[in-house]
Design a protein around this motif. Structure first.
Motif, mmCIF file in Angstrom:
data_model
loop_
_atom_site.group_PDB
_atom_site.id
_atom_site.type_symbol
_atom_site.label_atom_id
_atom_site.label_comp_id
_atom_site.label_asym_id
_atom_site.label_seq_id
_atom_site.Cartn_x
_atom_site.Cartn_y
_atom_site.Cartn_z
ATOM 1 N N ILE A 321 0.850 -1.196 0.000
ATOM 2 C CA ILE A 321 0.000 0.000 0.000
ATOM 3 C C ILE A 321 0.882 1.241 0.000
ATOM 4 O O ILE A 321 1.715 1.436 0.887
ATOM 5 C CB ILE A 321 -0.933 0.013 1.233
ATOM 6 C CG1 ILE A 321 -1.833 -1.229 1.231
ATOM 7 C CG2 ILE A 321 -1.777 1.278 1.244
ATOM 8 C CD1 ILE A 321 -2.728 -1.326 2.456
ATOM 9 N N CYS A 322 0.715 2.089 -1.007
ATOM 10 C CA CYS A 322 1.465 3.329 -1.135
ATOM 11 C C CYS A 322 0.655 4.462 -0.500
ATOM 12 O O CYS A 322 -0.503 4.688 -0.858
ATOM 13 C CB CYS A 322 1.739 3.620 -2.610
ATOM 14 S SG CYS A 322 2.745 5.098 -2.904
ATOM 15 N N THR A 323 1.264 5.176 0.437
ATOM 16 C CA THR A 323 0.573 6.257 1.136
ATOM 17 C C THR A 323 0.989 7.609 0.566
ATOM 18 O O THR A 323 1.922 7.715 -0.222
ATOM 19 C CB THR A 323 0.881 6.202 2.642
ATOM 20 O OG1 THR A 323 2.295 6.350 2.826
ATOM 21 C CG2 THR A 323 0.448 4.871 3.227
ATOM 22 N N SER A 324 0.302 8.653 1.012
ATOM 23 C CA SER A 324 0.549 9.996 0.487
ATOM 24 C C SER A 324 1.970 10.472 0.722
ATOM 25 O O SER A 324 2.511 11.256 -0.057
ATOM 26 C CB SER A 324 -0.432 10.991 1.131
ATOM 27 O OG SER A 324 -1.767 10.631 0.854
ATOM 28 N N ASN A 325 2.600 9.994 1.789
ATOM 29 C CA ASN A 325 3.967 10.414 2.085
ATOM 30 C C ASN A 325 5.011 9.517 1.426
ATOM 31 O O ASN A 325 6.203 9.588 1.733
ATOM 32 C CB ASN A 325 4.209 10.452 3.596
ATOM 33 C CG ASN A 325 3.947 9.113 4.264
ATOM 34 O OD1 ASN A 325 3.649 8.127 3.587
ATOM 35 N ND2 ASN A 325 4.042 9.082 5.581
ATOM 36 N N GLY A 326 4.560 8.634 0.516
ATOM 37 C CA GLY A 326 5.485 7.800 -0.236
ATOM 38 C C GLY A 326 5.956 6.554 0.475
ATOM 39 O O GLY A 326 6.868 5.877 -0.005
ATOM 40 N N GLN A 327 5.350 6.221 1.623
ATOM 41 C CA GLN A 327 5.731 5.027 2.363
ATOM 42 C C GLN A 327 4.987 3.806 1.825
ATOM 43 O O GLN A 327 3.909 3.909 1.257
ATOM 44 C CB GLN A 327 5.434 5.199 3.852
ATOM 45 C CG GLN A 327 6.161 6.368 4.495
ATOM 46 C CD GLN A 327 7.664 6.203 4.452
ATOM 47 O OE1 GLN A 327 8.187 5.157 4.798
ATOM 48 N NE2 GLN A 327 8.374 7.245 4.017
ATOM 49 N N CYS A 328 5.588 2.625 2.018
ATOM 50 C CA CYS A 328 4.965 1.363 1.606
ATOM 51 C C CYS A 328 4.665 0.523 2.836
ATOM 52 O O CYS A 328 5.544 0.307 3.680
ATOM 53 C CB CYS A 328 5.882 0.589 0.662
ATOM 54 S SG CYS A 328 6.187 1.390 -0.928
ATOM 55 N N THR A 329 3.434 0.056 2.954
ATOM 56 C CA THR A 329 3.035 -0.794 4.068
ATOM 57 C C THR A 329 2.274 -1.995 3.535
ATOM 58 O O THR A 329 1.939 -2.069 2.342
ATOM 59 C CB THR A 329 2.135 -0.023 5.057
ATOM 60 O OG1 THR A 329 0.927 0.392 4.370
ATOM 61 C CG2 THR A 329 2.842 1.205 5.597
ATOM 62 N N CYS A 330 1.969 -2.942 4.424
ATOM 63 C CA CYS A 330 1.184 -4.121 4.052
ATOM 64 C C CYS A 330 -0.246 -3.957 4.549
ATOM 65 O O CYS A 330 -0.502 -3.230 5.515
ATOM 66 C CB CYS A 330 1.796 -5.385 4.659
ATOM 67 S SG CYS A 330 3.371 -5.847 3.921
ATOM 68 N N PRO A 331 -1.210 -4.637 3.911
ATOM 69 C CA PRO A 331 -2.596 -4.584 4.390
ATOM 70 C C PRO A 331 -2.688 -5.050 5.836
ATOM 71 O O PRO A 331 -2.049 -6.032 6.230
ATOM 72 C CB PRO A 331 -3.329 -5.550 3.452
ATOM 73 C CG PRO A 331 -2.512 -5.556 2.199
ATOM 74 C CD PRO A 331 -1.093 -5.406 2.665
ATOM 75 N N ASP A 332 -3.456 -4.334 6.634
ATOM 76 C CA ASP A 332 -3.578 -4.611 8.069
ATOM 77 C C ASP A 332 -5.032 -4.915 8.380
ATOM 78 O O ASP A 332 -5.949 -4.205 7.956
ATOM 79 C CB ASP A 332 -3.102 -3.397 8.870
ATOM 80 C CG ASP A 332 -3.065 -3.668 10.361
ATOM 81 O OD1 ASP A 332 -3.353 -4.809 10.760
ATOM 82 O OD2 ASP A 332 -2.749 -2.735 11.129
#
Length: 845
Positions: A321-332
């Motif tokens: 998941i790409c967020t507005s601040n450019g970070q990448c995370t996994c579905p939670d």
């Protein structure tokens, strides 16, 4: 010295002067028939660490200054394999200038999927341009023999052309684009640009593409169906036909209709741009040359997204998941259960993987994880995209995905003019980077997951059932009536043994995709009465045979009783209906009376052990061959573990069960001990089986997972790199067990000592070999949960994932083979179905 050429003016060469400068034979832009170039005999131009290209061995050279084009052998930095490629270079006094790290830029590759070692390029007398590997095998060809080719030319625009006596191109590199367009190059209908998976790996292709169709230009992921990621659905005018194309001309990417520019400009490009490239991250960038700094700079990013980098499908990898601040995370899940983990904790942009893979066999254990304000590039960046379901409710959208086995995610999008309870529904069969952006509040994402609680073995309900069943069986066995029944059953089974065997054999014919059934007499004919023996092992012998169509096969004759029957049925049922380039093909089988035979494809180079445990210089594998073999084994195991309908655990991975074809492509063989595991189970209980030395420590618990194959793979990698057997009784006691030696060398900081010392090529590639040993160490972790999956192993070999730094090198000795820290040399007794010695021949030779 002058050499005369019989070319017409169109080739720009009536004669050319072959010059020599500082020992470098200058390459020319043309060549005659019957010419051969050997990479080792062409002086190379090396480049510094600032360039991903290590060196260029030029064959044809066109131009002076910038841009100039070089056609020849290219090696990537720190690699010893070669590509036949065209590069943009800087020339000075008619030679490649190597003083600037900005050069070269590779814009076309012939053998992208088949890098070669010690290559030879031959322009044959029949007019065919052929690239051969060092072993003589053909890696690539223009296939132009007999088409009246008289010459080869590298044009001013960097187009490699084979032409006939009328100066008409018979074959040209411009018709086979890779990931780049140079000035004057066209992209016609049916052609596409396909980038590499990374900036430095030119041999592995991405799913990204820029495709030309009869309706327009599409930037997309090449899934089924394709997923468009950029609103470049630039429609052709009504005159659209199959002769339309776009061309990279100065300042534009323009549309041509019937070879005439119709004024349509797709994309404005800075006039100084010299080439454009679709890159591994999905960006289409135009490059120009900065003459002041002597380096390449990005002139324009031509597929700029409305949502920045988050609009590109690979920015955060699969499920990331790409967020507005450019970070990448996994579905939670916002709960105690974790369904996804990052592929690499240090590189979140490489995406996420499912803790438990989805299984179509157990849809009742699936659910849809709701993630609010989650959007996807297929519709967020392309308003013209058509939904799979229109004017439906959120509930309808979720149900549609839940009932569709191929659906992995659903997105419900509510438009401004749609009633509050309805919207558009998009169903995805593949999930790439997701977007969690503030400006995308009208979208809800649903990710399909396999519920972990339903795949954990020994759950309370299962234990309750087991306890109840145990009580019933205990009572029954204690009764006299049960004893009478058991005696009766034994008598019936003994009388019906033959009928049961026939029923099991007939069962094979009911399995879809089963291979051919041979008669015993036909196999006697094929093998010339079993006269050509290829090898012999604990389960029987292997013979060479020839089918009616002339193709060779290996016929494996199984000898024995009950354990042979189990092995035979396991092998036919397992491999009979699956096909993969890195799995040996089961051509057919025979079950006639007491005969049990398996017919495989013939593998000319036999098994891997012959090549890595050599005693003669006749059998020598160089580093790139060993690396390719390791990669092939990993791909084969990954297919068994993660891509088959049912998970297949091989359980006997060892060099004797890795077969090599005529081009040294490796294939996993011998599935006689394999085990099928349903996708809804994380582990299985089975009797110990396999070969000493390759058995993972968890075999002592009897509950195993596919990670036992990962452990065995690690041992094989160790053997390939060191050219030593896992057990070598010719060594002194402390060096008998290879894994123990590996551990000691790590502690001493002398890991390079373990690399095959008899191979000069291996010593020259010491750094890469040591990195491969680190991958082996990851696979040998005593705790199976800390070992990588085979899909992660493949990504490591592709250069997409790094091996962790926090590895444990306290490797356990193999089960049943340790006492007081010393390895037993006595033979270990296993279950009847297991081979007893590592030297057992368990596959066709």
């Amino acid at each position: 010295m002058f050499t005369h050429c019989s070319f017409s003016p169109a080739t720009l060469c009536l004669s050319f002067l072959r010059l020599y400068f500082l020992g470098l034979v200058l390459s020319q832009p043309t060549a005659n028939l019957s010419t051969t170039w050997v990479a080792s005999s062409i002086n190379s131009v090396s480049f510094g660490s600032g360039s991903p290209v290590g060196s260029v061995n030029p064959i044809l050279l066109r131009g002076n200054d910038v841009p100039s084009f070089a056609c020849g052998f290219v090696s990537m930095l720190s690699e010893t394999n070669y590509l036949f490629a065209i590069s943009i270079v800087h020339t000075n006094a008619s030679q490649i200038d190597h003083t600037f790290t900005a050069f070269p830029e590779v814009v076309w590759v012939a053998n992208r999927n088949h890098p070669v070692v010690n290559p030879t390029l031959e322009f044959t007398s029949e007019g065919d341009l052929v690239l051969k590997d060092g072993d003589g095998s053909v890696a690539w060809s223009t296939n132009t023999s007999g088409k009246s080719v008289i010459g080869l030319n590298l044009t001013d625009s960097g187009n490699l052309v084979l032409f006939d006596a009328n100066n008409v191109p018979v074959w040209q590199s411009f018709d086979h684009p890779m990931d780049s367009l140079v000035l004057g190059q066209k992209l016609s209908i049916g052609q596409k640009l396909v980038p590499s998976v990374s900036e430095t790996n030119l041999t592995a292709q991405s799913l990204l593409s820029l495709s030309m169709t009869s309706t327009g230009l599409f930037a997309q992921m090449d899934t089924d169906p394709p997923q468009v990621y950029r609103p470049v659905r630039i429609k052709f005018p009504n005159t659209s036909n199959d002769s339309n194309y776009i061309e990279f001309v100065n300042g534009t990417l323009a549309l041509f209709t019937n070879s005439t520019r119709n004024g349509s400009i797709f994309i404005n490009i800075p006039p100084a741009s010299l080439f454009m490239r679709l890159e591994y991250d999905g960006h289409l960038r135009a490059y120009e040359f900065d003459r002041d700094k002597y380096q390449w700079t990005v002139a324009a990013d031509l597929l700029v997204q409305d949502y920045g980098d988050c609009g590109y499908p690979t920015v955060c990898g699969q499920y990331g998941i790409c967020t507005s601040n450019g970070q990448c995370t996994c579905p939670d899940s916002n709960g105690a259960t974790t369904y996804f983990k990052q592929t690499n904790d240090r590189h979140p942009n490489l995406g996420c993987y499912e803790e438990v893979p989805l299984s179509c066999d157990n849809p009742q254990y699936q659910s849809l994880l709701e993630l609010g304000d989650l959007s996807y590039f297929t519709y967020s960046t392309d308003p013209q995209s058509s939904p799979d379901l229109a004017n439906v409710t959120k509930v309808n959208c979720k149900e549609a995905c839940a009932k569709n086995c191929s659906c992995k995610a659903a997105f419900f999008l509510q438009g401004p003019n749609i009633p509050s309870d309805s919207g558009s529904c998009y169903l995805l069969s593949e999930v790439f980077s997701l977007m969690n952006m503030e400006q995308l509040k009208n979208s809800i994402g649903y990710i399909k997951v396999q519920n972990i609680s339903n795949v954990v073995p020994n759950s309370p309900s299962l234990r309750d059932k087991t306890n109840s069943l145990a009580l019933i069986l205990g009572s029954s066995l204690g009764s006299v009536f049960a004893l009478i029944i058991v005696i009766g059953v034994i008598k019936v089974l003994s009388r019906m043994r033959k009928a049961v065997d026939e029923a099991e054999e007939d069962h094979l014919d009911q399995i879809p995709g089963m291979p051919m059934r041979f008669t015993y007499d036909s196999l006697k004919v094929i093998t010339e009465d079993f006269s050509k023996k290829l090898g012999e092992g604990g389960f029987g012998s292997v013979f060479e045979g020839t089918l009616k169509d002339g193709s060779k096969v290996a016929v494996k004759c199984l000898d024995g009783l009950g354990h042979i029957k189990k092995s035979f049925l396991a092998e036919v049922e397992t491999i009979g209906s699956i096909h993969h380039v890195n799995l040996v093909t089961l051509v057919g089988f025979c079950t006639e009376n007491s005969h049990r035979l398996l017919v495989y494809e013939f593998m000319p180079n036999g098994s891997l052990d012959k090549w890595i445990f050599r005693r003669s210089s006749e059998y020598v594998l160089h580093w790139q061959q060993r690396r390719k073999i390791i990669y092939d084994i990993a791909k084969g195991l990954n297919y068994l573990h993660e891509e088959c309908r049912r998970k297949i655990v091989h359980l006997d991975i060892k060099p004797q069960n890795i077969l090599l074809d005529e081009n040294f492509n490796a294939k996993v063989a011998d599935f006689g001990l394999s085990k099928l595991i349903d996708r809804d189970k994380s582990q299985v209980v089975t009797t110990m089986r396999g070969t000493p030395g390759y058995l993972a420590p968890e075999w002592l618990s009897a509950a195993i997972t596919e990670k036992v194959d990962v452990y065995s793979f690690g041992v094989v990698v160790l053997e390939i790199v060191s050219a030593r057997k896992i057990f070598d009784n010719s060594q002194d006691p402390e060096n008998t067990y290879l894994v123990g030696v590996f551990r000691r060398k790590v502690e001493e900081g002398r890991l390079s000592d373990i690399i095959d010392s008899h191979s000069e090529d291996m010593q020259l590639n010491e750094l890469q070999a040591v990195n491969m040993l680190r991958l082996a160490a990851w696979c040998l972790q005593g705790d199976f949960t800390k070992r990588p999956s085979m899909s992660i192993v493949v990504k490591v070999l592709d250069g997409l994932v790094d091996v962790p730094d926090d590895l444990e090198y306290d490797f356990s000795y193999p089960p049943l083979l340790k006492t007081s820290g010393k390895v037993f040399k006595e033979q270990v007794h296993f279950a009847a179905s297991s081979p007893l010695l590592p030297s057992v021949l368990s596959g066709p030779r």
